[in-house]
Design a protein around this motif. Structure first.
Motif, mmCIF file in Angstrom:
data_model
loop_
_atom_site.group_PDB
_atom_site.id
_atom_site.type_symbol
_atom_site.label_atom_id
_atom_site.label_comp_id
_atom_site.label_asym_id
_atom_site.label_seq_id
_atom_site.Cartn_x
_atom_site.Cartn_y
_atom_site.Cartn_z
ATOM 1 N N ALA A 188 -61.974 -15.706 9.876
ATOM 2 C CA ALA A 188 -62.398 -14.733 8.864
ATOM 3 C C ALA A 188 -61.998 -13.298 9.184
ATOM 4 O O ALA A 188 -62.410 -12.376 8.482
ATOM 5 C CB ALA A 188 -63.915 -14.815 8.687
ATOM 6 N N PHE A 189 -61.195 -13.078 10.227
ATOM 7 C CA PHE A 189 -60.886 -11.715 10.661
ATOM 8 C C PHE A 189 -59.613 -11.151 10.065
ATOM 9 O O PHE A 189 -59.307 -9.963 10.257
ATOM 10 C CB PHE A 189 -60.732 -11.683 12.186
ATOM 11 C CG PHE A 189 -59.507 -12.386 12.691
ATOM 12 C CD1 PHE A 189 -58.290 -11.738 12.784
ATOM 13 C CD2 PHE A 189 -59.561 -13.720 13.061
ATOM 14 C CE1 PHE A 189 -57.158 -12.394 13.246
ATOM 15 C CE2 PHE A 189 -58.433 -14.386 13.525
ATOM 16 C CZ PHE A 189 -57.228 -13.720 13.618
ATOM 17 N N LEU A 190 -58.839 -11.941 9.345
ATOM 18 C CA LEU A 190 -57.474 -11.552 9.021
ATOM 19 C C LEU A 190 -57.380 -10.234 8.262
ATOM 20 O O LEU A 190 -56.451 -9.452 8.468
ATOM 21 C CB LEU A 190 -56.774 -12.668 8.249
ATOM 22 C CG LEU A 190 -56.444 -13.912 9.089
ATOM 23 C CD1 LEU A 190 -56.059 -15.086 8.200
ATOM 24 C CD2 LEU A 190 -55.342 -13.616 10.096
ATOM 25 N N ASN A 191 -58.349 -9.962 7.399
ATOM 26 C CA ASN A 191 -58.295 -8.704 6.656
ATOM 27 C C ASN A 191 -58.772 -7.508 7.463
ATOM 28 O O ASN A 191 -58.733 -6.375 6.981
ATOM 29 C CB ASN A 191 -59.073 -8.827 5.343
ATOM 30 C CG ASN A 191 -58.243 -9.515 4.280
ATOM 31 O OD1 ASN A 191 -57.051 -9.256 4.147
ATOM 32 N ND2 ASN A 191 -58.862 -10.417 3.538
ATOM 33 N N ASP A 192 -59.217 -7.751 8.714
ATOM 34 C CA ASP A 192 -59.456 -6.636 9.626
ATOM 35 C C ASP A 192 -58.144 -6.084 10.166
ATOM 36 O O ASP A 192 -58.101 -4.961 10.673
ATOM 37 C CB ASP A 192 -60.321 -7.075 10.815
ATOM 38 C CG ASP A 192 -61.743 -7.451 10.419
ATOM 39 O OD1 ASP A 192 -62.175 -7.047 9.329
ATOM 40 O OD2 ASP A 192 -62.407 -8.146 11.204
ATOM 41 N N LEU A 193 -57.089 -6.881 10.083
ATOM 42 C CA LEU A 193 -55.796 -6.491 10.633
ATOM 43 C C LEU A 193 -55.030 -5.624 9.644
ATOM 44 O O LEU A 193 -54.874 -5.971 8.476
ATOM 45 C CB LEU A 193 -54.953 -7.729 10.962
ATOM 46 C CG LEU A 193 -55.547 -8.752 11.927
ATOM 47 C CD1 LEU A 193 -54.576 -9.918 12.099
ATOM 48 C CD2 LEU A 193 -55.862 -8.120 13.274
ATOM 49 N N ASN A 194 -54.548 -4.484 10.123
ATOM 50 C CA ASN A 194 -53.629 -3.656 9.353
ATOM 51 C C ASN A 194 -52.304 -3.692 10.101
ATOM 52 O O ASN A 194 -52.150 -3.065 11.149
ATOM 53 C CB ASN A 194 -54.156 -2.220 9.252
ATOM 54 C CG ASN A 194 -53.352 -1.378 8.272
ATOM 55 O OD1 ASN A 194 -52.171 -1.620 8.042
ATOM 56 N ND2 ASN A 194 -53.991 -0.380 7.695
ATOM 57 N N GLY A 195 -51.385 -4.462 9.583
ATOM 58 C CA GLY A 195 -50.136 -4.615 10.314
ATOM 59 C C GLY A 195 -49.152 -5.481 9.579
ATOM 60 O O GLY A 195 -49.268 -5.721 8.372
ATOM 61 N N GLN A 196 -48.182 -5.959 10.328
ATOM 62 C CA GLN A 196 -47.190 -6.902 9.813
ATOM 63 C C GLN A 196 -47.057 -7.979 10.869
ATOM 64 O O GLN A 196 -46.723 -7.690 12.018
ATOM 65 C CB GLN A 196 -45.869 -6.194 9.519
ATOM 66 C CG GLN A 196 -45.342 -5.285 10.620
ATOM 67 C CD GLN A 196 -44.214 -4.385 10.159
ATOM 68 O OE1 GLN A 196 -44.412 -3.480 9.344
ATOM 69 N NE2 GLN A 196 -43.011 -4.619 10.673
ATOM 70 N N PHE A 197 -47.347 -9.213 10.487
ATOM 71 C CA PHE A 197 -47.486 -10.242 11.515
ATOM 72 C C PHE A 197 -47.277 -11.632 10.936
ATOM 73 O O PHE A 197 -47.497 -11.886 9.746
ATOM 74 C CB PHE A 197 -48.882 -10.174 12.152
ATOM 75 C CG PHE A 197 -50.017 -10.242 11.153
ATOM 76 C CD1 PHE A 197 -50.513 -11.449 10.696
ATOM 77 C CD2 PHE A 197 -50.594 -9.073 10.668
ATOM 78 C CE1 PHE A 197 -51.539 -11.510 9.768
ATOM 79 C CE2 PHE A 197 -51.632 -9.126 9.728
ATOM 80 C CZ PHE A 197 -52.107 -10.342 9.282
ATOM 81 N N ALA A 198 -46.850 -12.519 11.803
ATOM 82 C CA ALA A 198 -46.862 -13.958 11.550
ATOM 83 C C ALA A 198 -47.167 -14.583 12.904
ATOM 84 O O ALA A 198 -46.505 -14.264 13.896
ATOM 85 C CB ALA A 198 -45.526 -14.444 11.019
ATOM 86 N N PHE A 199 -48.165 -15.434 12.974
ATOM 87 C CA PHE A 199 -48.551 -15.959 14.283
ATOM 88 C C PHE A 199 -48.959 -17.417 14.206
ATOM 89 O O PHE A 199 -49.252 -17.958 13.136
ATOM 90 C CB PHE A 199 -49.677 -15.117 14.911
ATOM 91 C CG PHE A 199 -51.022 -15.174 14.209
ATOM 92 C CD1 PHE A 199 -51.868 -16.274 14.331
ATOM 93 C CD2 PHE A 199 -51.469 -14.092 13.468
ATOM 94 C CE1 PHE A 199 -53.103 -16.316 13.711
ATOM 95 C CE2 PHE A 199 -52.709 -14.119 12.835
ATOM 96 C CZ PHE A 199 -53.527 -15.236 12.962
ATOM 97 N N ALA A 200 -48.967 -18.035 15.387
ATOM 98 C CA ALA A 200 -49.497 -19.386 15.565
ATOM 99 C C ALA A 200 -50.453 -19.336 16.754
ATOM 100 O O ALA A 200 -50.081 -18.902 17.847
ATOM 101 C CB ALA A 200 -48.374 -20.382 15.830
ATOM 102 N N LEU A 201 -51.680 -19.749 16.530
ATOM 103 C CA LEU A 201 -52.727 -19.737 17.553
ATOM 104 C C LEU A 201 -53.234 -21.162 17.709
ATOM 105 O O LEU A 201 -53.664 -21.778 16.725
ATOM 106 C CB LEU A 201 -53.859 -18.793 17.133
ATOM 107 C CG LEU A 201 -55.018 -18.531 18.100
ATOM 108 C CD1 LEU A 201 -55.710 -17.204 17.745
ATOM 109 C CD2 LEU A 201 -56.064 -19.640 18.091
#
Length: 641
Positions: A135-148
């Protein structure tokens, strides 16, 4: 910006961080562990992304998981290599991108008891996941693509940023989930056999370009912007949307503020966006087109940055009618930037076209990608890795001529007559039979039925992209016509064309990271609250941005007409009688490939080769440049395998 993530104005420069604009790839096998052969496969996948990360590479294997990473180190070479683990090493992350507000996020997370192993900006993703799950994704201000990968849940969590600046491709085959920053990495996996998604080709003929989740490869998908995937321990994939362009408030609510209040709020968000994108310990360059958007960025950087000898980069053309050199020099002087102009000669198009297609991994309908490739090479030649660019302003502040045409139609200044057949097609695509976008769907279908081979025509209804939903009608039906066009431009033009094949892919081909101040999440969300009249005032496009620019941008640029450069297309290439172009368009080759009607291609070749013939782009489709670049695509990705 909501607390606890408000920007600290003292924290913009000279912050030690690890930044990555890199390549990621990997796979998760279901039912068996990774083998020695899998290690060879991952190494080959990683090698295909070396242009995205030429400074270092790494691989990781455990249980049924294989992760690969190539690094473009922006700053700080110590302790920042990926993959990165959390404290107890139950979570492992590979990320391509930048988290611009990581300083504020890190402060918040430390207050919650989290400890950090590195100075990396992307490490906050691991701890936010510990804190909030997905649920944190909209806390991020950036440009990203990730795999966790979550070892406890045996679950893979993949996400792409809100604006789709960074790519993420994936497929599931032979009980294996395979992913990569570019499709070429996925194609190195022995389970993947590439074939053409003909509906993707049809999208390129019909719209500005491909539209996620579709790619040019059958069964290989592009994760949509603002979406994340969960891949469970049984291999089941679920796709979730976490962000989309917000609905605009009613005009009555929007008009509760004055024009001056909106202008002040725009300046606040724009300044914060530029500040965030200046967070770097390496010099940041500027793309200077000579237009309003890049000039606004240049002047704001000049105001904020402590960097001396800023470098600006631009493309110039020998033809005085399309040269913007005079405006580029004006803004460079005003922003105290050293200007590096790359003259783009027409033969640069044919020389760079194959490489442009290799990196875009799709056919294109205009040749400007070759100029973008040329420009990013100039940046790299000057030893820069980071550049600021002005994309996004047109989509979110009504910068295209289509917004003016909509207003003219609404005022009865143009002929709005539409046939019942065209009305029905528009209604099927947009949920609004009166909405016109780019061209006539009936005319596009006529052209496609002429150019497609019999094998495609026999299944035309199946491959026709108009029969596959691309826009959720519920998300646009309540928007006024300006904001409806803005949403469609954002979905169909910006994400997968301007930012992907034209932006990220052409820059990363030369290991250059592009940052887009106008695509800051907070600025974009603000734009949806701006009344339409402040975006298009009478027939003045980007009215509110122009008001902002009055404070700093030279009048020569502020008062110039919008200039839309169109690079020379296939008529130029044919009239130059270039050998490899003639080979791609040869009758026998077209016939053998079976996608296009070889007789019709011969007619188009004769027409396009006539001295003086030209395409009135963007109002006419350059059919043969799609055929040429599709031929290059086939040669590079399909026929050689």
């Amino acid at each position: 910006m909501d607390t606890p993530f408000r920007l600290n104005s003292n924290l913009f420069f000279n912050q030690s961080q690890q930044s990555y604009m890199c390549g990621i790839c990997g796979f998760v096998k279901y039912g068996e562990r990774v083998s020695e052969g899998d290690k060879i496969t991952l190494s080959k996948m990683n090698d295909k992304l070396i242009h995205r990360g030429p400074d270092a590479k790494n691989t990781l294997f455990f249980d049924n998981v294989a992760l690969g990473f190539t690094r473009l180190s922006i700053i700080g070479l110590e302790n920042g290599m990926q993959p990165i683990y959390n404290e107890d090493e139950n979570l492992v992350l590979i990320c391509n991108g930048e988290i611009f507000n990581y300083i504020e996020l890190k402060k918040y997370l430390k207050s919650r008891g989290h400890s950090f192993k590195t100075e990396s900006d992307v490490e906050v993703i691991l701890h936010l996941y510990e804190e909030k799950g997905t649920a944190f994704l909209n806390d991020l201000n950036g440009q990203f693509a990730f795999a966790l990968f979550d070892k406890r849940k045996k679950m893979l969590f993949c996400a792409r940023d809100q604006m789709g600046i960074l790519p993420f491709f994936y497929t599931f085959v032979n009980n294996t989930f395979i992913f990569g920053s570019e499709v070429k990495a996925i194609l190195e996996h022995p389970s993947v056999s590439p074939s053409v998604d003909v509906t993707g080709l049809d999208q390129i003929f019909t719209f500005p370009g491909l539209i996620s989740p579709r790619t040019m490869f059958k069964n290989i998908h592009s994760l949509e912007n603002g979406h994340f995937l969960l891949v469970g321990n049984d291999g089941k994939i679920t796709d979730h949307e976490y962000w989309d362009l917000p609905q605009n408030p009613p005009e009555s609510a929007a008009n509760e503020k004055s024009e001056q209040e909106y202008l002040e709020e725009l300046e606040y968000h724009f300044e914060n966006s530029v500040k965030l994108r200046l967070r770097s310990d390496v010099p940041t360059g500027l793309y200077l087109s000579g237009g309003l958007d890049s000039s606004l960025i240049a002047m704001k950087v000049d105001q904020l940055s402590e960097q001396n000898n800023k470098k600006g980069f631009s493309i110039d053309f020998p033809d005085s009618q399309i040269s913007e050199s005079v405006y580029q020099k004006i803004i460079a002087k005003s922003s105290h930037s050293d200007l590096y102009q790359k003259t783009f000669l027409s033969n640069d198009i044919s020389e760079r076209l194959p490489r442009a297609i290799y990196h875009s991994e799709c056919p294109i309908k205009e040749t400007y990608n070759t100029a973008s490739l040329h420009l990013s090479q100039a940046v790299r030649d000057k030893q820069l890795k980071v550049i600021l660019s002005g994309e996004g302003a047109d989509e979110f502040f009504a910068g295209y001529v289509g917004y003016r045409f909509d207003k003219m139609r609404a005022m009865g200044l143009t002929n709005n007559t539409v046939s019942p057949e065209e009305f029905d097609l528009r209604n099927k695509v947009w949920g609004d039979g009166n909405f016109y976008y780019e061209n006539s769907f009936l005319e596009a279908e006529r052209l496609k039925k002429e150019i497609y081979a019999d094998g495609l025509l026999s299944s035309f209804d199946e491959i026709n992209c108009l029969n596959h939903q691309i826009i959720d009608h519920e998300k646009i039906k309540a928007r006024d016509v300006l904001n409806k066009r803005s949403y469609i431009d954002y979905k169909l033009r910006m994400v997968d064309h301007l930012i992907s094949d034209h932006g990220d892919r052409m820059a990363m081909a030369n290991s250059v990271e592009v940052r887009y101040p106008f695509l800051d999440k907070n600025l974009v969300e603000f734009s949806t609250r701006v009344p339409s009249d402040l975006k298009l005032r009478d027939f003045t496009e980007k009215y509110l941005l122009r008001r902002l620019a009055e404070k700093s941008v030279p009048k020569e640029i502020l008062n110039r007409e919008k200039f839309g450069f169109v690079a020379p297309g296939s008529p130029y290439l044919l009239q130059k009688n270039i050998e490899y172009i003639n080979d791609i368009l040869s009758y026998d080759r077209i016939k053998k490939q079976g996608f296009f009607n070889a007789d019709h291609i011969e007619k188009l070749k004769k027409q396009y080769s006539t001295p003086g013939f030209s395409i009135n782009a963007p109002f006419e489709t350059d059919l043969l440049i799609i055929v040429i670049t599709f031929g290059i695509f086939l040669e590079q990705f399909i026929e050689k395998r």
